[in-house]
Scaffold this motif. Structure first.
Motif, short mmCIF file in Angstrom:
data_model
loop_
_atom_site.label_atom_id
_atom_site.label_comp_id
_atom_site.label_asym_id
_atom_site.label_seq_id
_atom_site.Cartn_x
_atom_site.Cartn_y
_atom_site.Cartn_z
N ASP A 186 10.42 15.46 -33.10
CA ASP A 186 9.10 15.95 -32.69
C ASP A 186 8.79 15.64 -31.22
O ASP A 186 8.11 16.41 -30.55
N HIS A 189 10.14 18.39 -29.23
CA HIS A 189 9.33 19.60 -29.41
C HIS A 189 8.10 19.54 -28.50
O HIS A 189 7.74 20.52 -27.84
N LYS A 190 7.48 18.37 -28.47
CA LYS A 190 6.29 18.19 -27.63
C LYS A 190 6.64 18.31 -26.15
O LYS A 190 5.90 18.94 -25.38
N THR A 221 5.40 22.65 -33.56
CA THR A 221 4.81 21.74 -32.57
C THR A 221 5.08 22.23 -31.16
O THR A 221 4.19 22.21 -30.30
N ARG A 224 2.81 25.20 -30.53
CA ARG A 224 1.42 24.80 -30.34
C ARG A 224 1.18 24.21 -28.95
O ARG A 224 0.18 24.51 -28.31
N TYR A 225 2.08 23.38 -28.52
CA TYR A 225 1.94 22.79 -27.19
C TYR A 225 2.04 23.86 -26.10
O TYR A 225 1.31 23.83 -25.11
#
Length: 241
Positions: A186, A189-190, A221, A224-225
Motif C-alpha cells: 500500500d 500505491h500511495k 489506493t 484515489r491518490y
C-alpha cells in the motif's frame, strides 16, 4: 581567520536524547508500525517532534561534516536518522555548493540508503537530494532502485521523480507508475498515486492520458491518490469500474 569547532554526531545524539519523551516515543512507534510484521519493524524512537528534529538540523548543519553526518544516519534511533537527512538536505541546497560537494552528499545518501528505512525518511529526502542529483547526472539510475525489491529503495525511486515533475519532466514518473502497477504494498500505491497527482497539477493532460489507459488495472489506493485534486465529475468518472 578563526576556525570554528566542528560538531560531531555524538554531540547531536546527546542533545536529541536529552529531549526524549517516552509517551511520544510509544505513539510514534505505533504510528510507524514498529511491531513485528509492520513495515517499520524494530525501529526505535526517542519521541521527538518534527520541529525539534528540524531545529537540531538547522543548528548543526553548517558545523558538521558529511562524513560525521553519515555516522548519525546509521544510528539506531529514527530521529537521529531524520536529523542526519535534514542536515544533508540543508547542505545540499546551499546557494554556492559545488558539484564536488553535491557528489559527496549524494554518495553519502546512496551508501547509507538502507538506513533510510521508513516513509517519512524517504519523503523528506529523496526529491531534494538524490532526485536533483539523478536528474542532472544519471536519471537512468532510478531503475536500479526501482528494481531493488526493497520497499524503501523502491519508494526512493518514485519520490525522487518529484524533482523531475517540478521541472515538467514526466516520463520517468509515468514509466515507474506502470512498472509498479502490480506492486503489493500500500505504501507504494500511495507513493505512485501521489506522484501522478503532482504530475497532474503541472499537466492535466498527462494525468488524464495515464488514467484513461490504466485506471482499470490501477490499485484503488493508487487511483484515489492520483485523482484526489481533480474536479468531482472527473473523480467519479475515474472511480467507476
Amino acid at each position: 581567520m578563526i576556525k570554528t569547532k566542528k560538531a560531531n554526531s555524538q554531540e547531536i545524539l546527546n542533545e536529541l536524547k536529552a529531549l526524549k519523551d517516552e509517551t511520544c516515543a510509544k505513539n510514534r512507534s505505533k504510528f510507524f508500525q514498529t511491531h513485528k510484521g509492520g513495515y517499520g519493524e524494530g525501529d526505535l524512537f526517542l519521541g521527538l517532534t518534527v520541529p525539534q528534529q528540524r531545529k537540531a538540523a538547522g543548528k548543526y548543519y553548517r558545523d558538521i561534516t558529511v562524513k560525521e553526518t553519515e555516522k548519525l544516519l546509521r544510528n539506531k534511533f529514527h530521529e537521529a536518522r531524520y536529523v542526519a537527512l535534514a542536515i544533508l538536505i540543508e547542505k545540499y541546497k546551499k546557494k554556492k555548493i559545488s558539484d564536488k560537494e553535491k557528489k559527496e552528499i549524494a554518495g553519502a545518501y546512496l551508501r547509507n540508503s538502507k538506513y533510510i528505512n521508513n516513509w517519512d525518511l524517504v519523503d523528506i529526502s529523496a526529491p531534494h537530494i538524490i532526485g536533483e542529483y539523478w536528474f542532472n547526472n544519471s536519471p537512468q539510475n532510478l531503475w536500479k532502485y526501482a528494481k531493488s525489491k526493497n520497499l524503501w529503495q523502491e519508494r526512493i525511486s518514485v519520490l525522487a521523480t518529484l524533482y523531475f515533475i517540478r521541472r515538467d519532466v514526466f516520463d520517468k514518473t509515468l514509466e515507474l507508475a506502470v512498472f509498479f502497477l502490480k506492486h503489493e504494498h500500500d505504501l507504494m500505491h500511495k507513493a505512485v498515486g501521489w506522484m501522478l497527482r503532482e504530475a497532474g497539477k503541472r499537466s492535466a493532460d498527462v494525468l488524464y492520458k495515464f488514467l484513461d489507459k490504466y485506471r482499470k488495472v490501477m490499485p484503488r489506493t493508487m487511483l484515489r491518490y492520483a485523482i484526489e485534486k481533480l474536479p468531482e465529475r472527473k473523480r467519479k468518472h475515474y472511480m467507476e469500474k
